[in-house]
Design a protein around this motif. Structure first.
Motif, short mmCIF file in Angstrom:
data_model
loop_
_atom_site.label_atom_id
_atom_site.label_comp_id
_atom_site.label_asym_id
_atom_site.label_seq_id
_atom_site.Cartn_x
_atom_site.Cartn_y
_atom_site.Cartn_z
N ASP A 28 0.84 -1.20 0.00
CA ASP A 28 0.00 0.00 0.00
C ASP A 28 0.87 1.25 0.00
N ALA A 29 1.95 1.23 0.79
CA ALA A 29 2.84 2.39 0.83
C ALA A 29 3.53 2.59 -0.51
N GLY A 30 4.01 1.48 -1.10
CA GLY A 30 4.66 1.57 -2.39
C GLY A 30 3.72 2.10 -3.46
N GLY B 32 15.99 -3.44 2.28
CA GLY B 32 15.90 -2.08 2.78
C GLY B 32 15.01 -1.20 1.92
N ILE B 33 14.56 -0.09 2.51
CA ILE B 33 13.62 0.80 1.85
C ILE B 33 14.19 1.44 0.59
N PRO B 34 15.43 1.94 0.58
CA PRO B 34 15.94 2.53 -0.66
C PRO B 34 15.90 1.57 -1.84
N ASN B 35 16.25 0.30 -1.60
CA ASN B 35 16.21 -0.68 -2.68
C ASN B 35 14.78 -1.02 -3.08
N LEU B 36 13.87 -1.04 -2.11
CA LEU B 36 12.47 -1.28 -2.43
C LEU B 36 11.94 -0.19 -3.35
N GLN C 196 14.04 11.45 -3.01
CA GLN C 196 12.84 12.10 -2.49
C GLN C 196 11.70 11.10 -2.32
N ALA C 197 11.57 10.17 -3.28
CA ALA C 197 10.53 9.15 -3.17
C ALA C 197 10.78 8.24 -1.97
N THR C 198 12.04 7.96 -1.67
CA THR C 198 12.38 7.15 -0.51
C THR C 198 11.98 7.86 0.78
N ALA C 199 12.25 9.15 0.85
CA ALA C 199 11.85 9.92 2.03
C ALA C 199 10.34 9.97 2.16
N ASP C 200 9.65 10.14 1.04
CA ASP C 200 8.19 10.18 1.07
C ASP C 200 7.60 8.83 1.47
N PHE C 201 8.20 7.75 0.96
CA PHE C 201 7.75 6.41 1.33
C PHE C 201 7.90 6.20 2.84
N SER C 202 9.07 6.54 3.37
CA SER C 202 9.34 6.32 4.79
C SER C 202 8.35 7.09 5.65
N ALA D 110 14.30 0.28 8.17
CA ALA D 110 15.01 1.37 8.85
C ALA D 110 14.83 1.26 10.36
N HIS D 111 15.90 1.51 11.08
CA HIS D 111 15.88 1.32 12.53
C HIS D 111 14.78 2.15 13.20
N ALA D 112 14.57 3.36 12.71
CA ALA D 112 13.54 4.23 13.29
C ALA D 112 12.14 3.66 13.13
N LEU D 113 11.95 2.77 12.15
CA LEU D 113 10.67 2.11 11.95
C LEU D 113 10.62 0.74 12.61
N ALA D 114 11.74 0.03 12.58
CA ALA D 114 11.77 -1.36 13.06
C ALA D 114 11.48 -1.45 14.56
#
Length: 223
Positions: free
Chosen positions: A22-24, A48-52, A68-74, A112-116
């Motif tokens: 859904d996030a992607g 990891g999120i950047p590779n996703l 920017q898309a990686t930051a928005d996804f996170s 990402a550690h801040a999410l995990a």
């Protein structure tokens, strides 16, 4: 017997694929990119999120846009990471049984550690003494850097530590760290992928963890 078990998170402890997809797809819609089915995301996650983000973005997208898309996804996923996610059936009971048997358990994720850390604590409050997610200045799985750092913190030895995960990334992480690696068949990836990666064990249900960890069975499971 294993004294320590280190788990992957997504696809191993938590079925998080719907929230990740859904996030992607939200980001794809925002940027005007084609969206993808949930099944496709099972093959995109794990590094990891950047590779996703790089995998669900169209080919040829520039690095600045990807960043920017990686930051928005996170940011979006951080708000919606618990909308549909849930522990796999049998996981809470299996974790409780391991702890009752005196086994130390921990989580190592490429999230990402801040999410995990928050998501683990949300679904498994007080269960894991140590949760490690991806850090911007250190390599992610299958590189064993964070694994070895966790083992040092836990006082874990390679010969009595089991790594458990659902993908070739996890199996290679265990192997790269000098550990025995167990693949789970309820996650995002296939039996073939886990076998080709060299899994020492394969299990089909969480309740198979305790006898495996305590040494009550030998050889590969579910083979």
């Amino acid at each position: 017997m294993y004294t320590h078990v280190i788990f992957d998170l997504d696809g191993t402890l938590l079925n998080s694929i719907d929230d990740l997809a859904d996030a992607g797809n939200h980001i794809c819609e925002v940027y005007g990119w084609p969206t993808h089915p949930v099944e496709a995301y099972k093959l995109m996650v794990g590094n990891g999120i950047p590779n996703l983000v790089r995998r669900f973005a169209p080919q040829g997208v520039g690095e600045e846009v990807l960043a920017q898309a990686t930051a928005d996804f996170s940011a979006w996923y951080g708000v919606h990471k618990e909308d549909k996610t849930a522990p796999y059936p049998g996981i809470p009971a299996a974790l409780a049984a391991l702890k009752e048997a005196g086994v130390t358990i921990a989580v190592l994720s490429n999230k990402a550690h801040a999410l995990a850390r928050p998501v683990v604590e949300h679904y498994f409050p007080g269960v894991f003494p140590l949760v490690q997610g991806a850090l911007p200045d250190l390599p992610t799985k299958p590189d064993p850097t964070l694994l070895h750092r966790m083992m040092d913190q836990l006082g874990a030895r390679a010969d009595t530590t089991l790594f458990v995960g659902d993908s070739n990334v996890d199996i290679r992480t265990g192997k790269n760290g000098g550990l025995t690696a167990c693949g789970v068949l309820w996650g995002f990836r296939s039996r073939q992928e886990l076998e080709e990666a060299g899994a020492d064990h394969l299990i089909a249900r969480p309740e198979e963890l305790l006898p495996l960890v305590l040494g009550e069975r030998e050889g590969k499971s579910c083979m």
